[in-house]
Design a protein around this motif. Structure first.
Motif, PDB file in Angstrom:
ATOM      1  N   MET A 693      48.752  42.895  50.768  1.00 46.55           N
ATOM      2  CA  MET A 693      49.649  41.892  51.336  1.00 46.55           C
ATOM      3  C   MET A 693      50.144  40.911  50.275  1.00 46.55           C
ATOM      4  N   LEU A 694      49.270  40.550  49.331  1.00 49.84           N
ATOM      5  CA  LEU A 694      49.626  39.583  48.292  1.00 49.84           C
ATOM      6  C   LEU A 694      50.326  40.232  47.099  1.00 49.84           C
ATOM      7  N   GLY A 695      50.424  41.566  47.099  1.00 53.22           N
ATOM      8  CA  GLY A 695      51.054  42.252  45.973  1.00 53.22           C
ATOM      9  C   GLY A 695      50.191  42.230  44.725  1.00 53.22           C
ATOM     10  N   LEU A 696      48.868  42.162  44.917  1.00 51.38           N
ATOM     11  CA  LEU A 696      47.926  42.136  43.788  1.00 51.38           C
ATOM     12  C   LEU A 696      47.137  43.438  43.756  1.00 51.38           C
ATOM     13  N   ARG A 697      46.423  43.653  42.653  1.00 53.96           N
ATOM     14  CA  ARG A 697      45.654  44.881  42.497  1.00 53.96           C
ATOM     15  C   ARG A 697      44.203  44.566  42.175  1.00 53.96           C
ATOM     16  N   ASN A 698      43.325  45.426  42.654  1.00 49.48           N
ATOM     17  CA  ASN A 698      41.918  45.347  42.277  1.00 49.48           C
ATOM     18  C   ASN A 698      41.806  45.407  40.750  1.00 49.48           C
ATOM     19  N   GLY A 699      41.068  44.457  40.142  1.00 51.87           N
ATOM     20  CA  GLY A 699      40.916  44.436  38.698  1.00 51.87           C
ATOM     21  C   GLY A 699      41.887  43.509  37.987  1.00 51.87           C
ATOM     22  N   GLU A 700      42.850  42.942  38.718  1.00 55.44           N
ATOM     23  CA  GLU A 700      43.735  41.941  38.119  1.00 55.44           C
ATOM     24  C   GLU A 700      43.021  40.601  38.007  1.00 55.44           C
ATOM     25  N   TYR A 701      43.562  39.739  37.146  1.00 50.51           N
ATOM     26  CA  TYR A 701      43.046  38.375  37.020  1.00 50.51           C
ATOM     27  C   TYR A 701      43.968  37.390  37.737  1.00 50.51           C
ATOM     28  N   VAL A 702      43.339  36.431  38.427  1.00 44.01           N
ATOM     29  CA  VAL A 702      44.106  35.426  39.146  1.00 44.01           C
ATOM     30  C   VAL A 702      43.527  34.040  38.883  1.00 44.01           C
ATOM     31  N   ASP A 703      44.347  33.035  39.135  1.00 44.16           N
ATOM     32  CA  ASP A 703      43.875  31.653  39.228  1.00 44.16           C
ATOM     33  C   ASP A 703      43.795  31.292  40.707  1.00 44.16           C
ATOM     34  N   MET A 704      42.856  30.422  41.042  1.00 45.08           N
ATOM     35  CA  MET A 704      42.753  29.910  42.414  1.00 45.08           C
ATOM     36  C   MET A 704      43.127  28.435  42.403  1.00 45.08           C
ATOM     37  N   VAL A 705      43.964  28.042  43.343  1.00 42.35           N
ATOM     38  CA  VAL A 705      44.427  26.665  43.453  1.00 42.35           C
ATOM     39  C   VAL A 705      44.114  26.175  44.863  1.00 42.35           C
ATOM     40  N   SER A 706      43.311  25.120  44.980  1.00 45.54           N
ATOM     41  CA  SER A 706      42.953  24.642  46.311  1.00 45.54           C
ATOM     42  C   SER A 706      44.102  23.843  46.916  1.00 45.54           C
ATOM     43  N   VAL A 707      44.169  23.868  48.239  1.00 42.37           N
ATOM     44  CA  VAL A 707      45.225  23.182  48.984  1.00 42.37           C
ATOM     45  C   VAL A 707      44.569  22.063  49.784  1.00 42.37           C
ATOM     46  N   TRP A 708      44.980  20.838  49.493  1.00 40.87           N
ATOM     47  CA  TRP A 708      44.344  19.700  50.157  1.00 40.87           C
ATOM     48  C   TRP A 708      45.383  18.616  50.422  1.00 40.87           C
ATOM     49  N   ASP A 709      45.071  17.744  51.371  1.00 36.87           N
ATOM     50  CA  ASP A 709      46.045  16.752  51.824  1.00 36.87           C
ATOM     51  C   ASP A 709      46.449  15.742  50.753  1.00 36.87           C
ATOM     52  N   ASP A 710      45.618  15.577  49.696  1.00 36.98           N
ATOM     53  CA  ASP A 710      45.925  14.547  48.697  1.00 36.98           C
ATOM     54  C   ASP A 710      46.916  15.027  47.640  1.00 36.98           C
ATOM     55  N   ASN A 711      47.306  16.309  47.709  1.00 35.07           N
ATOM     56  CA  ASN A 711      48.281  16.877  46.772  1.00 35.07           C
ATOM     57  C   ASN A 711      47.806  16.876  45.325  1.00 35.07           C
ATOM     58  N   VAL A 712      46.512  16.715  45.093  1.00 31.83           N
ATOM     59  CA  VAL A 712      45.943  16.839  43.751  1.00 31.83           C
ATOM     60  C   VAL A 712      45.770  18.319  43.436  1.00 31.83           C
ATOM     61  N   THR A 713      46.159  18.741  42.248  1.00 29.84           N
ATOM     62  CA  THR A 713      46.012  20.140  41.860  1.00 29.84           C
ATOM     63  C   THR A 713      44.601  20.398  41.342  1.00 29.84           C
ATOM     64  N   ARG A 714      43.895  21.262  42.044  1.00 29.84           N
ATOM     65  CA  ARG A 714      42.555  21.678  41.614  1.00 29.84           C
ATOM     66  C   ARG A 714      42.619  23.174  41.364  1.00 29.84           C
ATOM     67  N   ARG A 715      42.357  23.582  40.131  1.00 32.11           N
ATOM     68  CA  ARG A 715      42.589  24.959  39.726  1.00 32.11           C
ATOM     69  C   ARG A 715      41.342  25.541  39.068  1.00 32.11           C
ATOM     70  N   ALA A 716      41.009  26.762  39.442  1.00 35.19           N
ATOM     71  CA  ALA A 716      39.958  27.532  38.768  1.00 35.19           C
ATOM     72  C   ALA A 716      40.629  28.760  38.171  1.00 35.19           C
ATOM     73  N   GLU A 717      40.565  28.883  36.865  1.00 37.53           N
ATOM     74  CA  GLU A 717      41.392  29.861  36.171  1.00 37.53           C
ATOM     75  C   GLU A 717      40.640  31.128  35.799  1.00 37.53           C
ATOM     76  N   ARG A 718      41.438  32.202  35.803  1.00 34.84           N
ATOM     77  CA  ARG A 718      41.026  33.482  35.231  1.00 34.84           C
ATOM     78  C   ARG A 718      39.803  34.096  35.938  1.00 34.84           C
ATOM     79  N   PHE A 719      40.022  34.535  37.160  1.00 36.77           N
ATOM     80  CA  PHE A 719      38.992  35.206  37.952  1.00 36.77           C
ATOM     81  C   PHE A 719      39.429  36.639  38.224  1.00 36.77           C
ATOM     82  N   LEU A 720      38.503  37.556  38.100  1.00 36.25           N
ATOM     83  CA  LEU A 720      38.765  38.980  38.297  1.00 36.25           C
ATOM     84  C   LEU A 720      38.719  39.318  39.779  1.00 36.25           C
ATOM     85  N   LEU A 721      39.777  39.943  40.293  1.00 39.41           N
ATOM     86  CA  LEU A 721      39.804  40.374  41.682  1.00 39.41           C
ATOM     87  C   LEU A 721      38.923  41.607  41.877  1.00 39.41           C
ATOM     88  N   VAL A 722      38.019  41.519  42.860  1.00 34.26           N
ATOM     89  CA  VAL A 722      37.108  42.625  43.152  1.00 34.26           C
ATOM     90  C   VAL A 722      37.249  42.967  44.634  1.00 34.26           C
TER      91      VAL A 722
END
Length: 772
Positions: A693-722
């Motif tokens: 659905m997301l157009g991603l592949r097993n074994g790709e690397y992604v960043d995760m960005v949390s969504v919160w009401d304060d609009n502060v960007t919280r990012r965790a970078e370079r995670f392997l999709l499993v």
């Protein structure tokens, strides 16, 4: 699943939990930590009546334990203490704090045991040695310079024994504050706050013996093979005698599928296994409340059907009428609840809910256990109360073989709370403290963990003192927590090994090395034992057996006593005398807590004694004097709902979890073999259909960005999709790497626990991913 990213790899794990794989890891960890051969015998005294309590978890011990009463992760915890590797002053002389910050949490852990008290020198950006007397004088100077005692906060880790915890809270309250953030604030606080509203006390109602009589076990939000491995022995025995075991967890964990017990030679030699759970229910993240409410609603419907057919009620109406209050309003709320809402919010098909409810109805003696899978959500408190409601409907509380069983993590987190490590103390407790020790304790509620971080950020807290733990990495919103600690005038960490919190300092900073649970604690030449309280309210004595890692270590109890003496003097309490004889502290404890009468005599009995839990005996310490049914609505306006309204199906919900080579924030290794992860930690588990659905592949690397009401960007970078067996819309990843995605004030309603199991996030393809 077989792609080999960088230095690690993903490979399906096809073996049962434990077995020869666990024994292999035991050997590997003993070698990795360079544990001296003479210390191997320590393992045979682990969790024994005449030995020491494992620092690895709070699962209780059998009264007459076998000689093989330890597990893989318990060995890792003991090996970490018994290691021959040392962090001496020369180590700090060779490394700046800036250099050490570049090391991973695993690398920091691997340096070994701390040997000497150290003080930070800003000019050189290094820690240098400091004498114990000077360290206590520095702390006392900072504390006594504060215009308001509430400008200091005092953190307690669950590894702290009862004696040190009691002395700590006595000292801090005599100093003048109730600021007691502790590890319970980050894990089982919804249990501690929720159960008093239903059954009158925030503790479980079962003992280990009840597992021998249970015919049905519902295991919510728990991975015992990793987090409480000795629990697997009980589950194995239950399964083998025909008990029905159901795993209710978004992740289908290997330990609840198949288990080979290292304690049973025949299983090891023949390669046989025990199938544990007969049914796996996988609710979506934050869906447990709706699932449990759906079970309760279905139970009411099934009861209607039974009564219409002239059959006996499926409810325990005698229990309800005799012992409870509020059932009519609760039932009315269930009847009014929409099945469409319950199914959508739980993510569980109705057929499975009906199957699970039928299992619950069939059970004569049902135990419901839970871990942090239930407690680290916005609606965690009401989830615990809804589970209490469900169990009360069939009278499954307060009788043999049945009851509520929260399974705590740290070995003495429950004991610390019992001893008064509590930012919201009761009036009765404070009155007793006043009477016994002749001082006026502070009455204003103090700061919990999240509130302490905010107070440090605001400049309202200037001194932070931690008894154990890795505060900077265990807490949410990592960047903000780092900033908060660095704003302090003084930070102090009592610890056995180096961790990242020691490198995130205030203007003044101390590292104070302490004895481990496995080490001999001599005071005036007399070995001292400390007591702990396990998840099932058993209190027992623990004596270390190994030679201390350094002659310059102090016990936690001695550190507290000397700090109190330096800060307050010994006019009212002879603090140093307390440190010289822990039995005298236990005499103080029994004067404050009636349930600890004859403490020293009772704890001398092999295996200790059981603290009375009133709800186990159907005594309900609620306002009504009865167990209380509490109706709750399904919350349809949560941060997850709001984020999904903005981002649609691309919005994912993340849960943080431990790997198998991990205990809380302590990283023993880089494998999570039951989930098929080797040599990696920055992975994110995702459903196959979500990848498409997301157009991603097993074994790709992604960043995760949390969504919160304060609009502060919280990012965790370079995670392997499993690709993994996890519900649609849900993700799993390890902490502490993903703690930075949890907003500081995203907490459980009424409990303040960070919502680490329900973080709304978006995935973005990693810009720095390596080429195929």
């Amino acid at each position: 699943m077989n792609k080999k990213p960088e230095s690690g790899h993903i490979e399906p794990y096809t073996h049962p939990a434990a077995g020869w794989g666990a024994l292999k890891q035991v050997a590997i960890n003993l070698v990795r930590e360079r544990v001296a051969g003479g210390n191997y015998k320590t393992l045979l005294k682990q969790n024994q009546p005449d030995g020491f309590d494992c620092p690895g978890c709070a699962w209780p011990d059998r009264e007459h334990a076998s000689t093989f009463e330890f597990c893989e992760n318990g060995v890792k915890a003991v090996a970490a203490e018994a290691t021959s590797k040392r962090v001496r002053p020369e180590f700090f002389a060779a490394h700046t704090v800036t250099e050490l910050l570049r090391q991973s949490d695993y690398e920091l852990e691997q340096h070994g045991r701390l040997t000497d008290p150290m003080v930070y020198d800003a000019a050189s950006d290094k820690y240098r040695p400091i004498g114990w007397d000077d360290a206590f004088a520095l702390m006392a100077r900072h504390l006594n310079a504060l215009p308001d005692p509430n400008q200091a906060t005092f953190y307690t880790s669950g590894r702290t024994g009862n004696e040190a915890a009691f002395l700590f809270q006595l000292f801090v309250r005599m100093y003048g504050t109730n600021n007691f953030p502790d590890c319970s604030n980050m894990c089982h606080e919804p249990t501690s706050r929720g159960l008093p509203g239903t059954v009158g006390i925030g503790k479980g109602t079962v003992t280990l013996e009840d597992f021998e009589h249970a015919d049905t076990l519902l295991i919510f939000g728990q991975n015992p093979a990793t987090n409480h491995p000795r629990m697997m022995g009980e589950l194995r025995d239950c399964a083998r005698r025909g008990a029905t075991i159901v795993s209710i967890n978004p992740l289908r964990e290997r330990g609840l599928e198949r288990f080979t017990s290292p304690a049973h030679a025949l299983e090891m030699l023949t390669g046989s296994t025990t199938h544990i759970a007969s049914l796996f229910i996988q609710p979506r993240l934050a869906g447990d409340f709706a699932l449990i409410k759906a079970m309760a609603k279905r139970l009411v419907e099934r009861d209607d059907e039974a009564l219409a057919a002239g059959q006996a009620s499926l409810l325990d109406r005698e229990f309800i009428e005799r012992h409870t209050s509020g059932y009519a309003a609760f039932e009315q709320d269930l009847r009014a609840e929409s099945w469409d809402v319950l199914l959508r919010e739980s993510g569980v098909p109705r057929a499975q809910i009906e199957q699970l409810t039928d299992i619950y109805i069939k059970g004569k003696n049902v135990i419901s256990t839970w871990g942090m899978g239930l407690t680290q959500h916005k609606g965690a408190l009401k989830t615990i109360q809804m589970l209490s409601n469900l169990m009360m409907m069939r009278g499954q509380i307060g009788r043999k073989g049945a009851g509520l069983c929260p399974v705590r993590g740290h070995s003495n987190v429950q004991g610390d709370r019992t001893m008064g490590i509590e930012e919201k103390p009761t009036k009765a407790f404070l009155d007793r403290m006043q009477k016994v020790f002749d001082f006026e304790p502070p009455r204003e509620h103090g700061l919990d963990t999240v509130d302490s971080i905010q107070a440090m950020l605001d400049g309202r807290v200037k001194v932070f003192i931690a008894m154990g733990g890795n505060f900077a990495m265990a807490t949410p919103d990592t960047a903000l927590t780092f900033e908060a600690l660095r704003k302090c005038e003084l930070t102090v960490h009592v610890a056995t090994k180096l961790n990242r919190s020691h490198l995130v300092m205030g203007k003044d900073a101390l590292i104070l090395p302490t004895l481990g649970r496995t080490e001999i604690d001599l005071q005036n030449g007399v070995p001292q034992g400390v007591t702990v309280e396990d998840s099932m309210s058993m209190v027992h004595l623990s004596f270390g057996m190994n030679k201390p890692a350094s002659d310059n270590l102090l016990s936690e109890t001695a550190i507290v006593a000397r700090l109190a003496h330096a800060t307050l003097g010994s006019g009212k309490i002879d603090w140093l005398a307390c440190a010289a004889d822990y039995a005298s502290i236990r005499e103080m404890i029994e004067k404050v807590f009636d349930d600890f009468h004859d403490f020293n005599a009772r704890v001398a009995h092999p295996g200790g004694f059981h603290l009375r839990v009133a709800s186990r005996e159907r005594e309900w310490r609620t306002a009504s004097g009865r167990a209380q049914f509490v109706p709750h609505a399904v919350d349809l306006d949560t941060p997850i709902h709001r984020a999904r309204a903005l981002h649609g199906e691309r919005l994912m919900v993340l849960m943080t979890a431990r790997s198998h080579d991990q205990y809380n924030t302590t990283i023993y290794g880089l494998d999570d073999r039951y989930r098929g992860v080797y040599g990696l930690r920055r992975v994110v588990f995702i459903n196959k259909e979500d990848l498409a659905m997301l157009g991603l592949r097993n074994g790709e690397y992604v960043d995760m960005v949390s969504v919160w009401d304060d609009n502060v960007t919280r990012r965790a970078e370079r995670f392997l999709l499993v690709e993994y067996d996890i519900p649609r819309g849900c993700l799993g990843a390890y902490f502490p790497e993903t703690n930075g995605l949890v907003p500081l004030h995203s907490t459980a309603d009424g409990a303040g626990t960070p919502t680490s199991k329900s973080i709304p996030v978006l995935l973005e393809r990693c810009a720095t991913a390596p080429a195929d």
